[in-house]
Enzyme design. Structure first.
Site, PDB file in Angstrom:
ATOM      1  CG  ASN A 162      23.899  42.829  21.004  1.00 49.20           C
ATOM      2  OD1 ASN A 162      24.320  43.819  21.611  1.00 49.20           O
ATOM      3  ND2 ASN A 162      23.209  41.870  21.589  1.00 49.20           N
TER       4      ASN A 162
ATOM      5  NE  ARG B 268      19.771  43.774  23.164  1.00 53.94           N
ATOM      6  CZ  ARG B 268      19.961  42.808  24.035  1.00 53.94           C
ATOM      7  NH1 ARG B 268      20.842  41.870  23.775  1.00 53.94           N
ATOM      8  NH2 ARG B 268      19.278  42.775  25.141  1.00 53.94           N
TER       9      ARG B 268
ATOM     10  CG  HIS C  35      15.521  40.839  28.478  1.00 52.91           C
ATOM     11  ND1 HIS C  35      15.467  40.364  29.779  1.00 52.91           N
ATOM     12  CD2 HIS C  35      16.798  40.693  28.091  1.00 52.91           C
ATOM     13  CE1 HIS C  35      16.670  39.944  30.146  1.00 52.91           C
ATOM     14  NE2 HIS C  35      17.490  40.140  29.137  1.00 52.91           N
TER      15      HIS C  35
ATOM     16  CG  ASN D 155      24.308  34.338  31.534  1.00 50.14           C
ATOM     17  OD1 ASN D 155      24.370  33.513  32.440  1.00 50.14           O
ATOM     18  ND2 ASN D 155      25.031  34.268  30.430  1.00 50.14           N
ATOM     19  N   GLY D 156      20.819  37.112  31.948  1.00 49.10           N
ATOM     20  CA  GLY D 156      19.912  38.179  32.371  1.00 49.10           C
ATOM     21  C   GLY D 156      18.517  37.601  32.283  1.00 49.10           C
TER      22      GLY D 156
ATOM     23  NE  ARG E 107      22.289  42.593  35.522  1.00 51.11           N
ATOM     24  CZ  ARG E 107      21.960  42.343  34.244  1.00 51.11           C
ATOM     25  NH1 ARG E 107      20.917  41.581  33.967  1.00 51.11           N
ATOM     26  NH2 ARG E 107      22.669  42.852  33.273  1.00 51.11           N
TER      27      ARG E 107
ATOM     28  CG  ASP F 235      26.496  27.793  32.769  1.00 48.16           C
ATOM     29  OD1 ASP F 235      25.602  26.919  32.674  1.00 48.16           O
ATOM     30  OD2 ASP F 235      27.040  28.312  31.783  1.00 48.16           O
TER      31      ASP F 235
ATOM     32  CB  ILE G 105      17.682  29.338  31.941  1.00 44.82           C
ATOM     33  CG1 ILE G 105      19.155  29.585  32.278  1.00 44.82           C
ATOM     34  CG2 ILE G 105      17.008  28.469  32.990  1.00 44.82           C
ATOM     35  CD1 ILE G 105      19.386  30.476  33.485  1.00 44.82           C
TER      36      ILE G 105
ATOM     37  CD  GLU H 114      15.542  29.835  23.480  1.00 46.39           C
ATOM     38  OE1 GLU H 114      16.427  29.240  22.838  1.00 46.39           O
ATOM     39  OE2 GLU H 114      15.330  31.051  23.372  1.00 46.39           O
ATOM     40  CG  ASN H 115      18.760  25.287  26.003  1.00 49.69           C
ATOM     41  OD1 ASN H 115      18.570  24.534  25.060  1.00 49.69           O
ATOM     42  ND2 ASN H 115      19.191  26.524  25.850  1.00 49.69           N
TER      43      ASN H 115
ATOM     44  CD  GLU I  52      17.151  39.603  22.320  1.00 44.32           C
ATOM     45  OE1 GLU I  52      17.107  40.606  23.041  1.00 44.32           O
ATOM     46  OE2 GLU I  52      17.944  38.670  22.509  1.00 44.32           O
TER      47      GLU I  52
HETATM   48  P1  ADP Z   1      22.351  35.972  27.954  1.00 47.02           P
HETATM   49  O1  ADP Z   1      21.476  36.688  28.930  1.00 47.02           O
HETATM   50  O2  ADP Z   1      23.814  36.140  28.235  1.00 47.02           O
HETATM   51  O3  ADP Z   1      21.959  36.168  26.504  1.00 47.02           O
HETATM   52  P2  ADP Z   1      21.502  33.224  27.474  1.00 47.02           P
HETATM   53  O4  ADP Z   1      20.108  33.516  27.060  1.00 47.02           O
HETATM   54  O5  ADP Z   1      22.472  32.767  26.450  1.00 47.02           O
HETATM   55  O6  ADP Z   1      22.121  34.428  28.298  1.00 47.02           O
HETATM   56  O7  ADP Z   1      21.434  32.133  28.641  1.00 47.02           O
HETATM   57  C1  ADP Z   1      22.571  31.620  29.263  1.00 47.02           C
HETATM   58  C2  ADP Z   1      22.122  30.579  30.287  1.00 47.02           C
HETATM   59  O8  ADP Z   1      21.454  29.503  29.614  1.00 47.02           O
HETATM   60  C3  ADP Z   1      23.263  29.975  31.081  1.00 47.02           C
HETATM   61  O9  ADP Z   1      22.958  29.947  32.456  1.00 47.02           O
HETATM   62  C4  ADP Z   1      23.310  28.549  30.519  1.00 47.02           C
HETATM   63  O10 ADP Z   1      23.748  27.644  31.484  1.00 47.02           O
HETATM   64  C5  ADP Z   1      21.858  28.320  30.214  1.00 47.02           C
HETATM   65  N1  ADP Z   1      21.719  27.105  29.405  1.00 47.02           N
HETATM   66  C6  ADP Z   1      22.093  26.903  28.128  1.00 47.02           C
HETATM   67  N2  ADP Z   1      21.901  25.618  27.782  1.00 47.02           N
HETATM   68  C7  ADP Z   1      21.398  24.987  28.890  1.00 47.02           C
HETATM   69  C8  ADP Z   1      20.985  23.651  29.213  1.00 47.02           C
HETATM   70  N3  ADP Z   1      21.056  22.688  28.314  1.00 47.02           N
HETATM   71  N4  ADP Z   1      20.504  23.390  30.461  1.00 47.02           N
HETATM   72  C9  ADP Z   1      20.444  24.351  31.374  1.00 47.02           C
HETATM   73  N5  ADP Z   1      20.810  25.621  31.138  1.00 47.02           N
HETATM   74  C10 ADP Z   1      21.279  25.941  29.918  1.00 47.02           C
END
Ligand code: ADP
Length: 396
Positions: free
Chosen positions: A8, A89, A178, A209-210, A239, A281, A330, A332-333, A382
């Site tokens: 990527n 990618r 995506h 983020n996206g 965005r 974030d 987001i 996943e977490n 991915e």
């Molecule tokens: P990108 O689009 O850059 O690939 P990611 O899929 O890595 O982005 O997602 C980044 C986001 O995931 C950030 O907003 C980060 O805060 C969030 N994130 C990661 N871990 C956690 C968590 N434990 N709780 C809440 N948000 C999280």
């Protein structure tokens, strides 16, 4: 066994994973950052350990050379020939490249002809492809396109109600992004449900983020929230997502800024960051809102409302939904964010199980047993999709 590289490439970075295919085992991964700047950073992960090196790396070709030499030094490969395919990618294929393919001179020309559609990503993607071609001239390069999965959308879903000529002459339409993630996650969800993708309808919420939402009907993307560019759809880290387009001219006049500057604000200073005034974030916002910060909560709620708008609309468009799936950083977490979204879907019979939802980064069912729609967390991958397509196209 074959060693396949998934790549990527960004404007100053190059992320890579080396996979053992078809077993889909990760051999090593890493990233080169600050390419073309002073003190570029090379990082590779091996057996859970990070190896880092700082040195000036002038361009992507140098980064690729360094990466391959490192693989030899670390005895991960014994010669360059061991790499049997490189999958890239690529953000955009427009309507001209609609599926993964081997990248030859012809495809490079095609991609160069559509650079206007997504210069920010396409130019670095092309730089990455050319760098690998230069260093590994005998190895096949494969392109895997973010837009490809969405090529199954019907005209009524991908066309904007603007003069038709904009579509015919200037390719203005919804492309969606995506796609590789939406495809992986929807296929994996079908596997979990022990169904064929053609037997079920799924809504995938890729929230990082996206962020984008995808309606996957019987295995095919029929609608998605990102559009002509990744700016459309739900609000994201920085965005705005969809807004009334008339705001652009209004704010140009108020702020005495160019359309380019306003578009930049919509891409880089809006969403979570713009509303909260705090951070892009999600971790910061979840924490601040738990301490009573109104605008942090508002930023999360505006996004949650808009995600639910899309889910409801896709539910109707597909004539029902078997599963809603969360993925990416987001998705996943962030358990509270998932709960906030599912709690707004009670009218569809979706019900969260808060205990099951109390998880992070794992594949799991998070809906209650009496939920009418199953809700899952499915971590995206991915790179595996890129490696699968690269394997398919280079070994037949
Ligand atoms: P990108 O689009 O850059 O690939 P990611 O899929 O890595 O982005 O997602 C980044 C986001 O995931 C950030 O907003 C980060 O805060 C969030 N994130 C990661 N871990 C956690 C968590 N434990 N709780 C809440 N948000 C999280």
């Amino acid at each position: 066994m074959a060693k396949i590289m998934a790549v990527n490439a960004g404007s100053s970075s190059l992320k890579f994973q080396l996979l053992d295919m078809p077993k889909e085992l990760l051999i090593t991964s890493g990233i080169v950052e600050r390419i073309g700047m002073k003190d570029s950073i090379f990082m590779i992960k091996l057996n859970g350990e990070k190896i880092e090196e700082t040195k000036d790396i002038a361009n992507h070709s140098e980064a690729v050379k360094m990466l391959l030499e490192k693989l030899i030094d670390l005895k991960i490969i014994s010669s360059f020939d061991e790499i049997e395919g490189v999958g890239h990618r690529v953000v955009h294929g427009a309507n001209v490249i609609t599926d993964s393919c081997i990248i030859t001179e012809k495809e490079i020309e095609v991609l160069e002809s559509i650079v206007d559609l997504g210069p920010l990503h396409l130019i670095p993607n092309l730089t990455g492809i050319k760098a690998f071609r230069e260093v590994l001239p005998h190895v096949k390069q494969v392109g895997v396109f973010d837009t490809a999965f969405h090529q199954t959308m019907a005209e009524e879903a991908f066309l904007y109600a603007v003069p038709y000529e904009w579509y015919e002459r200037y390719q203005v339409r919804k492309y969606g992004f995506h796609g590789t993630s939406h495809k992986y996650v929807s296929e994996r969800t079908a596997e979990i449900l022990r169904k064929k993708p053609e037997e079920i309808n799924i809504i995938v919420c890729h929230i990082g983020n996206g962020a984008s939402i995808c309606a996957v009907k019987q295995g095919k993307s029929v609608d998605t929230s990102m559009g002509f560019t990744p700016l459309e759809g739900i609000p994201m880290g920085t965005r705005s997502g969809s807004i009334d387009p008339a705001i652009v001219e209004y704010m140009m006049n108020k702020k005495n800024k160019s359309s380019k500057e306003i578009t930049n604000i919509l891409n880089k200073q809006s969403g979570y960051l713009g509303v909260s005034g705090l951070s892009s974030d999600s971790r910061d916002l979840v924490e601040a809102s738990s301490k009573g910060n109104h605008r942090a909560q508002l930023a999360i709620d505006i996004q949650a409302k808009r995600i639910v708008d899309y889910i409801a609309s896709y539910y109707v468009y597909m004539g029902g939904v078997d599963a809603i799936v969360f993925t990416a950083g987001i998705g996943e977490n962030a358990a509270p964010t998932r709960e906030n979204i599912i709690n707004r879907l009670g009218v569809l019979g979706a019900k969260i199980d808060t205990e099951r939802n109390n998880c992070r980064g794992v594949e799991r069912l998070i809906s209650a047993d009496d939920s009418k729609i199953k809700v899952f967390v499915v971590p995206t991958n991915e790179e595996v999709m890129i490696a699968r397509d690269t394997m398919k196209l280079t070994h037949h």
